[in-house]
Design an enzyme around this catalytic site. Structure first.
Site, short mmCIF file in Angstrom:
data_model
loop_
_atom_site.label_atom_id
_atom_site.label_comp_id
_atom_site.label_asym_id
_atom_site.label_seq_id
_atom_site.Cartn_x
_atom_site.Cartn_y
_atom_site.Cartn_z
N GLY A 12 0.95 -1.34 -0.03
CA GLY A 12 0.02 -0.15 0.02
C GLY A 12 0.80 1.29 0.05
O GLY A 12 0.75 2.18 -0.54
N ASN A 13 2.04 1.22 0.64
CA ASN A 13 2.94 2.56 0.91
C ASN A 13 3.55 2.53 -0.62
O ASN A 13 3.84 3.67 -0.99
CB ASN A 13 4.05 1.97 1.86
CG ASN A 13 3.46 2.09 3.20
OD1 ASN A 13 2.66 2.87 3.65
ND2 ASN A 13 3.79 0.83 4.06
N LYS A 210 -1.61 -7.99 5.01
CA LYS A 210 -1.75 -8.39 3.54
C LYS A 210 -0.57 -9.40 3.19
O LYS A 210 -0.95 -10.12 2.43
CB LYS A 210 -1.83 -7.05 2.53
CG LYS A 210 -0.52 -6.58 2.32
CD LYS A 210 -0.07 -6.89 1.08
CE LYS A 210 1.28 -6.24 0.77
NZ LYS A 210 2.37 -5.46 1.59
P1 ADP Z 1 4.70 -2.28 2.16
O1 ADP Z 1 3.70 -1.31 1.82
O2 ADP Z 1 5.29 -2.85 0.80
O3 ADP Z 1 4.07 -3.52 2.83
P2 ADP Z 1 6.60 -1.70 4.18
O4 ADP Z 1 6.95 -0.47 4.67
O5 ADP Z 1 5.43 -2.52 5.21
O6 ADP Z 1 5.97 -1.80 2.69
O7 ADP Z 1 7.79 -2.78 4.17
C1 ADP Z 1 8.91 -2.31 3.37
C2 ADP Z 1 9.94 -1.69 4.28
O8 ADP Z 1 10.85 -2.58 5.14
C3 ADP Z 1 11.02 -0.95 3.56
O9 ADP Z 1 11.02 0.08 3.00
C4 ADP Z 1 12.33 -1.08 4.49
O10 ADP Z 1 12.52 0.32 5.06
C5 ADP Z 1 11.79 -2.08 5.67
N1 ADP Z 1 12.89 -2.83 6.18
C6 ADP Z 1 12.77 -3.27 7.44
N2 ADP Z 1 13.87 -4.05 7.53
C7 ADP Z 1 14.44 -4.36 6.51
C8 ADP Z 1 15.28 -5.18 6.07
N3 ADP Z 1 16.18 -5.98 6.91
N4 ADP Z 1 15.65 -5.29 4.65
C9 ADP Z 1 15.08 -4.67 3.73
N5 ADP Z 1 14.17 -3.63 4.26
C10 ADP Z 1 13.55 -3.73 5.54
MG MG Z 2 3.69 -3.45 4.97
#
Ligand code: ADP
Ligand code: MG
Length: 309
Positions: A12-13, A210
């Site tokens: 969603g982000n 999700k």
């Molecule tokens: P989405 O909306 O796709 O679910 P999220 O923001 O929930 O996105 O998850 C993706 C984010 O996870 C990335 O932008 C990153 O900042 C974060 N993240 C946290 N830990 C890690 C990691 N170990 N490796 C890569 N990304 C990570």
């Molecule tokens: Mg997420």
């Protein structure tokens, strides 16, 4: 990777910057994503597309809170609204991209209910932060109305239960559509949370993760692969530190160990890795986590992080 069915979960982000909520930006991101998905369909895959709804549901809640003269709708209904909105936008964009590419496939968006257990521990201790940040004053007013809030560095946020998805009510319909060669958009925002009592369904206030629902979907339809598209290209160890290591391919036991070592963000990357592990442990062959604009190279094993048995 051989062709077959593939469940693709998009964040969603990644389709709406929550700070701006700009509808044109959202359409542009959806068009970009659907161009990638059309290319995957062109390669012969039967795609089931699922999507997050964090920023979108956050905006609906914010609008409800601003509008005192109209009664607020419960969370399951807000979740259904986001499935309708994003289902429409994704379907229209995908229809257009398929037409431009000369691919003759139909697309259906299915309102999807997902059963959760009323005694899931998350109903006693809600932990999933959603929506906007509020000042202490505003948060106190909301807490007086019975809304649960938590405080972090940026302010106060509403928290809701995030129970484990147990069953997809529209599972058979989705399987039928796949058999008919129809591209399916389903279980958006983790699905509309419902409970089942004496065979009857009722909505419940929660937000299901999700990625976990995507994993369940991939298992129940017997998908060849589960692809999670987000805003980073690879899963990393020591994420954001000087010694960050990007991962290309890991086994489920390695992934499990890295989860236990605390390498992944709790509400962000960790649920993706856990969802990938679940899919493989229930018989899936490959799960891939990659960037939204690297979907095609990801299924060709040229991008992203692969989780394998
Ligand atoms: P989405 O909306 O796709 O679910 P999220 O923001 O929930 O996105 O998850 C993706 C984010 O996870 C990335 O932008 C990153 O900042 C974060 N993240 C946290 N830990 C890690 C990691 N170990 N490796 C890569 N990304 C990570
Ligand atoms: Mg997420």
């Amino acid at each position: 990777m051989s062709t077959g069915s593939i469940v693709i979960a998009i964040g969603g982000n990644a389709i709406l910057n929550p700070a701006m909520g700009n509808p044109d930006e959202q359409r542009r991101m959806i068009d970009k994503t659907c161009l990638e998905i059309a290319q995957i369909i062109q390669r012969g895959y039967d795609v089931v597309l699922t999507h997050g709804n964090g920023p979108q549901i956050g905006n609906i809640l914010a609008m409800q809170e601003e509008c005192g003269s109209v009664q607020a709708q419960p969370l399951d209904v807000c979740g259904a609204q986001t499935q309708g909105m994003l289902g429409y936008l994704l379907k229209q964009s995908l229809d257009n991209r398929l037409r431009e590419s000369g691919i003759n496939r139909q697309v259906a968006a299915v309102l999807t209910q997902v059963v959760v257990d009323e005694s899931d521990p998350s109903f006693d201790t809600p932990t999933k932060p959603i929506g906007l940040y509020y000042s202490k004053y505003r948060a106190q007013k909301m807490m007086e109305q019975g809304i649960k809030m938590i405080q972090d560095k940026k302010g106060y946020r509403r928290v809701v239960p995030s129970p484990v998805p147990e069953k997809i009510i529209e599972e058979d319909i989705i399987k039928d559509l796949i058999r008919e060669g129809i591209i399916v958009i389903a279980a958006g925002g983790g699905g509309i949370p419902v409970i089942q009592k004496n065979g009857l369904l009722a909505g419940i206030e929660a937000v299901i993760d999700k990625d976990l629902t995507g994993s369940l979907m991939a298992s129940v339809i017997g998908a060849e692969a589960f692809l999670i598209l987000t805003d980073v290209e690879k899963v990393a160890l020591n994420y954001g530190k000087d010694n960050q290591i990007d991962l290309d391919e890991i086994t489920t036991s390695e992934a499990q160990r890295y989860v236990e070592e605390g390498h992944f963000g709790k509400g962000s990357m960790e649920p993706k890795v856990l969802s990938a592990i679940r899919f493989i442990r229930s018989g899936g062959k490959i799960a891939i986590i990659s960037n939204l604009d690297k979907a095609v190279p990801a299924i060709e094993c040229r991008a992203g992080t692969r989780i394998i048995p």
